[in-house]
Each structure stands twice: as structure tokens, then as C-alpha cells.
Design an enzyme around this catalytic site. Structure first.
Site, PDB file in Angstrom:
ATOM      1  CG  ASP A  45      -2.098  -0.972   1.033  1.00 38.01           C
ATOM      2  OD1 ASP A  45      -2.290  -1.471  -0.084  1.00 38.01           O
ATOM      3  OD2 ASP A  45      -2.804  -1.229   2.029  1.00 38.01           O
ATOM      4  N   GLY A  46       2.014   1.213   0.669  1.00 35.39           N
ATOM      5  CA  GLY A  46       2.896   2.373   0.686  1.00 35.39           C
ATOM      6  C   GLY A  46       3.409   2.723  -0.699  1.00 35.39           C
ATOM      7  CG  ASN A 122      -4.367   5.358   3.303  1.00 38.59           C
ATOM      8  OD1 ASN A 122      -5.216   4.921   2.535  1.00 38.59           O
ATOM      9  ND2 ASN A 122      -3.368   4.626   3.744  1.00 38.59           N
ATOM     10  CD  GLU A 123      -3.701   7.969   7.290  1.00 39.91           C
ATOM     11  OE1 GLU A 123      -2.529   8.036   6.860  1.00 39.91           O
ATOM     12  OE2 GLU A 123      -4.359   6.921   7.307  1.00 39.91           O
ATOM     13  NE  ARG A 148      -8.305  23.256  26.501  1.00 40.81           N
ATOM     14  CZ  ARG A 148      -9.443  23.936  26.393  1.00 40.81           C
ATOM     15  NH1 ARG A 148     -10.576  23.288  26.144  1.00 40.81           N
ATOM     16  NH2 ARG A 148      -9.446  25.253  26.515  1.00 40.81           N
ATOM     17  CG  ASP A 150      -1.757  12.717  22.613  1.00 44.44           C
ATOM     18  OD1 ASP A 150      -1.605  13.614  23.467  1.00 44.44           O
ATOM     19  OD2 ASP A 150      -1.463  11.527  22.810  1.00 44.44           O
ATOM     20  CB  ALA A 185      -4.702  10.667  23.565  1.00 44.44           C
TER      21      ALA A 185
END
Length: 264
Positions: A45-46, A122-123, A148, A150, A185
Site C-alpha cells: 500500500d505504501g 488515506n488520511e 484538546r 494529542d 487521546a
């Protein structure tokens, strides 16, 4: 038909690349790295992500097909033992075009009205250079929350099985034109509160991030990482462009999900 080939760069992938190129030239196809009608990605995929970004300026003219030489990939239809069959299909068979939605990222800056535009397959992720990421999140121009935590991850449907899944996001079929926003997070207590769930936005909705205090951010576009300074806003939406895959046989999405995450 004009073709190009991208390789992962390992010995196995490079050997396959040379074999496929020789076979297709024997069928009187033309090798053209600049303006290919079809791009064959050999690796994982990369490797296909690399090919996508290399040819992102001609997505309406170029179709992609993948051969995986390692673990099963979501974008790779074929295995090395099938290259003769694939070559014959490319040379002799009209292919079906399957289109997947993409993610548009527009970053605007504090000064001079400049902006940067990117497409992701992808993102895209946004993180603070140091400390907690604090962003006002707007949806369709309306304040939704002050995040708020990560960081934030915005993914495409086909990218929903990647980093998004690791963050607890939903898996979305690529026939659905949407983007997904997942938290990394987040801080939730008596003082600070976020929605705490992934958000799936349809193609006519826009998500905007606006910095609250710090203005320098690390932004990823697929496998590429960029440092952006003096950011005014980061906008996400489904663009008009789509990636086109050349399909020579059925390649069901849910079978790929099953084979990648459930099958022994």
C-alpha cells in the site's frame, strides 16, 4: 496504451517490474513515466500511496493497479504468481474503472493570504509541535467543539482501515463519499469536554480547524510529514478529484477487510 511502473525498490519487486515492462512492451504498449494511462504499483500500500502522489496532477487520466509482494494490501489486487495473467488483461482486455473518494486539505496562513492544498488517499493528521493540541473544530461553518488532546486524524473511506481504525474509527465502504474525523487521546474531564466519538461527514460538509493559542503544527498527508507555521486554519472536505483503479476482476472491499483483519 501508455503505462508506467512504480516499485517498492526491493529485489523481488524490481525483478517483477522488469519482467512486466518487458512483457507489456512485447505487446506493443508504450512505456511513459510522464503521462501514463495506467500505473502498475509493485510492493504494498505504501508503494501505491507513493504512485498516487506522484501522479496526483492527472488523476482524471490515469488509473492504478497494484501487485503486492509482501503482506496483503488494501490497494493491491494481484500477487506475483499472476503477473502473466495481469499482463494479458492489461494488453487485451478493457478494464473497469472504480473510483474512490479522496480527502482535500487546505491550510491557510496568518499572513499574505497564502494557502497550501493537498490531496490524501488515506488520511491527514494534525498534531502540535509541542504540548497539547488545542483546536476549535467547526463543521459547516458552525462551532462544534474545542478539542484538546494529542491530535486529530481525518481519513477517507478507503483509508478508514489504516490509522483511523487504530484510533477506534469506523470502517467505511469506499462507495460512500465521506470523510471521518477521529480523536487522538482527547482530554475529557469536568473542565474540558470533546464529543469523544469519530464523526463521519458527508461530501457536502466541511470540517475546519482553527488554532487557539499555538500556530505551528505537524501535518501529515498520507506518508508525508510537513511542518506548517503561522497557521490560520486547516480545512478538510471531499474534493471533486477521485482516484481511479483499473479493475480486471472483482475485488470486494469487505473480503479485503476480512482477509486483512479476521482471516487466519
Amino acid at each position: 496504451m501508455k503505462f508506467a511502473i512504480t516499485s517498492k525498490g526491493d529485489q523481488k519487486s524490481n525483478i517483477l517490474m522488469h519482467r512486466i515492462r518487458t512483457y507489456l512492451l512485447d505487446f506493443d504498449l508504450k512505456y511513459d513515466e510522464d503521462q501514463p494511462d495506467i500505473v502498475i504499483s509493485i510492493g504494498g500500500d505504501g508503494t501505491l500511496l507513493y504512485a498516487f502522489h506522484r501522479y496526483s496532477s492527472r488523476l482524471d487520466k490515469t488509473a492504478f493497479v497494484g501487485i503486492h509482494t509482501g503482506h496483503l494490501g488494501f490497494y493491491a489486487d494481484w500477487v506475483p504468481d499472476e503477473i502473466e495473467k495481469l499482463v494479458i488483461a492489461i494488453a487485451k482486455t478493457p478494464y473497469q474503472v472504480v473510483e474512490y473518494p479522496l480527502l482535500e486539505v487546505i491550510i491557510r496562513y496568518q499572513h499574505a493570504g497564502k494557502e497550501s492544498r493537498f490531496l490524501a488517499l488515506n488520511e491527514s493528521t494534525v498534531k502540535s509541535i509541542e504540548g497539547t493540541l488545542v483546536m476549535d473544530v467547526e463543521i459547516r461553518g458552525q462551532q462544534f467543539e474545542r478539542f484538546r488532546g494529542d491530535g486529530l486524524c481525518v481519513s477517507t473511506p478507503s483509508g478508514s482501515t489504516a490509522y483511523n481504525k487504530a484510533l477506534g474509527g469506523a470502517i467505511i465502504h469506499p462507495s460512500i463519499s465521506a470523510i471521518q474525523v477521529a480523536e487522538m487521546a482527547s482530554i475529557n474531564n469536568k473542565v474540558f469536554r470533546t464529543i469523544g466519538s469519530p464523526l463521519i461527514l458527508p461530501s457536502h460538509h466541511t470540517c475546519m480547524l482553527k488554532p487557539v493559542k499555538r500556530f505551528d503544527f505537524q501535518v501529515t498527508i498520507d506518508h508525508l510529514t510537513h511542518l506548517h507555521k503561522d497557521v490560520k486554519s486547516i480545512q478538510f472536505r471531499v474534493p471533486e478529484e477521485k482516484i481511479r483503479f483499473a479493475r480486471f476482476r472483482p475485488f470486494p472491499f469487505w473480503k479485503r477487510v476480512h482477509d486483512s483483519f479476521i482471516s487466519d
